[in-house]
Design an enzyme around this catalytic site. Structure first.
Site, mmCIF file in Angstrom:
data_model
loop_
_atom_site.group_PDB
_atom_site.id
_atom_site.type_symbol
_atom_site.label_atom_id
_atom_site.label_comp_id
_atom_site.label_asym_id
_atom_site.label_seq_id
_atom_site.Cartn_x
_atom_site.Cartn_y
_atom_site.Cartn_z
ATOM 1 N N HIS A 87 0.848 -1.206 0.000
ATOM 2 C CA HIS A 87 0.000 0.000 0.000
ATOM 3 C C HIS A 87 0.871 1.240 0.000
ATOM 4 C CE1 HIS A 87 0.553 0.720 4.393
ATOM 5 N NE2 HIS A 87 0.429 -0.583 4.534
ATOM 6 N N ASP B 252 -0.183 4.327 1.195
ATOM 7 C CA ASP B 252 -0.470 5.286 2.267
ATOM 8 C C ASP B 252 0.307 4.933 3.529
ATOM 9 O OD1 ASP B 252 -2.141 2.987 2.568
ATOM 10 O OD2 ASP B 252 -3.387 4.064 3.996
ATOM 11 N N GLU C 132 3.890 -6.574 4.170
ATOM 12 C CA GLU C 132 3.902 -5.824 5.421
ATOM 13 C C GLU C 132 5.103 -6.237 6.281
ATOM 14 O OE1 GLU C 132 1.984 -3.443 6.474
ATOM 15 O OE2 GLU C 132 0.027 -3.587 5.498
ATOM 16 N N GLU D 200 -4.851 1.473 2.975
ATOM 17 C CA GLU D 200 -4.784 0.327 3.881
ATOM 18 C C GLU D 200 -4.902 0.771 5.325
ATOM 19 O OE1 GLU D 200 -3.059 -2.748 6.504
ATOM 20 O OE2 GLU D 200 -2.396 -0.677 6.217
ATOM 21 N N ASP E 298 6.569 0.366 7.262
ATOM 22 C CA ASP E 298 5.135 0.154 7.011
ATOM 23 C C ASP E 298 4.617 1.086 5.928
ATOM 24 O OD1 ASP E 298 2.525 -0.677 7.229
ATOM 25 O OD2 ASP E 298 2.114 0.478 9.045
#
Length: 391
Positions: free
Chosen positions: A78, A80, A170, A144, A111
């Site tokens: 992701h 974001d 992740e 996400e 992350d």
């Protein structure tokens, strides 16, 4: 072993971290998504950009192996990140992407912009190594950290139909996580009758009913934990009140008509979310003269993919080949886009990526540079093994 461009994947991670694609109005993911799409085009890929919401695009590229028929592997990350929060708690620039002491520092470094970069460069490395059967679908999704709008849009567009397995990049500190906790978030509104604080007999105060409900929820947690013993990778079921709302400071002499409670329930395999929500509704309706309404805000069931599934087995074999160590299996303490992909898209998913398991969302977030490169190599080898069915 497949050769990966170690310097380039680290530099691309830095470029992503320097873009403040935070999950709050005003910054969003567009610039990060555009950088991903541009890199894909440089390699001759043909990314498709899906507008999930204003300034919140998904980027999806399908890389054909050229080696005949075969399965489809999905790599997912992701774009974001959460906000940087209080700048005084940082000792580095949150969006500086500084490399110091072997670590790349900044918001989203772990992350999960390093993981996203690793999926791109792993796929490129496999492509340059020669033909492979099947194809890889490389996906950079939006939101996400919020409602997972990007993953839900991906599923609703039918883009999971041809995918046989997904690796979600992740940060998991080298653990292979084929299980993830579920998340059920509830809002409970208790409605009584407004009245003057000097004449409570003319009203019906929902606040004491809310207090009774809090006690009942603690008992419900104990009941669920007794019925569902702690999972070896995910731990216990939790029923956690997180937000209380009632009345107003400016009117301390007024009995409010409504009191609201928000509850964050974290579940393990075997716990049925509907059963829990229905039970909370019964508990909330216990007070005489108070009406209760329970709304489900988020419903993300737990993930439980067998370690024998091809996508998990291929990843484990790749980890073993690249690191020389036996894989360690773990669990995702929260939920990821993999939750959506598995439960609503029907794709077996596994979570694995660079970065510490507990570093996400903290000040002075970082990822080990060596771990970015190592995970890129693992991803490339996992893709090769999955597509060749060599695990």
């Amino acid at each position: 072993m497949i050769d990966v461009d170690a310097d380039a994947v680290v530099e691309f991670t830095q470029a992503l971290v320097r873009i403040p694609s935070t999950n709050d109005p005003g910054r969003r993911e567009r610039a990060a998504a555009e950088l991903v799409a541009a890199r894909m085009r440089e390699w001759g890929w043909e990314p498709v950009v899906y507008e999930v919401a204003p300034d919140r695009p998904n980027v999806v590229a399908v890389v054909e192996g050229g080696g005949g028929a075969g399965p489809t592997l999905m790599f997912e990350g992701h774009t974001d990140v959460v906000t940087e929060g209080d700048l005084s708690t940082w000792t580095v620039d949150p969006f500086g992407a500084e490399i110091r002491d072997g670590r790349l520092w900044g918001r989203g470094s772990a992350d999960m912009k390093s993981g996203l970069a690793a999926t791109l460069y792993a796929t490129r490395a496999l492509q340059l190594a020669g033909p492979f059967p099947g194809r890889i679908k490389v996906c950079a999704l939006a939101d996400e950290e919020g409602l997972m709008l990007g993953a839900h849009h991906f599923v609703s567009e039918g883009l999971t139909a041809d995918v046989d397995g997904a690796i979600v990049a992740e940060p998991e500190a080298g653990e292979i996580c084929a299980v993830a906790k579920g998340a059920l978030r509830l809002r409970v509104d208790l409605t009584g009758k407004m009245a003057h604080g000097a004449m409570p007999q003319h009203g019906r105060n929902p606040i004491p009913a809310l207090g009774t409900l809090l006690v009942a929820l603690a008992a419900l947690q104990e009941e669920l934990q007794a019925r569902h013993p702690a999972h070896e990778h995910l731990g216990e079921v939790y029923v956690t009140p997180t937000v209380l709302q009632a009345g107003a400071e400016a009117q301390v002499n007024v009995i409010p008509a409504v009191a609201s409670l928000f509850v964050d329930v974290r579940t393990i395999p075997g716990v049925e979310h509907k059963t829990v929500a229905d039970r909370v509704a019964v508990l909330a309706s216990a007070a005489e003269g108070i009406t209760a309404e329970v709304s489900v805000l988020v419903d993300r069931p737990p993930v439980d993919v067998p370690t024998s599934d091809p996508v998990v087995a291929a990843l484990a074999a790749a980890h073993r080949a690249v690191t020389g160590q036996e894989p360690v299996y773990g669990g995702v303490p929260g939920s990821t886009d993999g939750t959506v992909l598995t439960h609503w898209g029907g794709i077996p998913s596994v979570v694995y990526g660079p970065g510490g398991k507990w570093i996400a969302h903290q000040a002075d977030e970082y990822v080990e540079v060596a771990e970015i490169v190592r995970c890129t190599r693992v991803f490339a080898e996992a893709a090769r093994r999955f597509l060749h069915r060599d695990f």
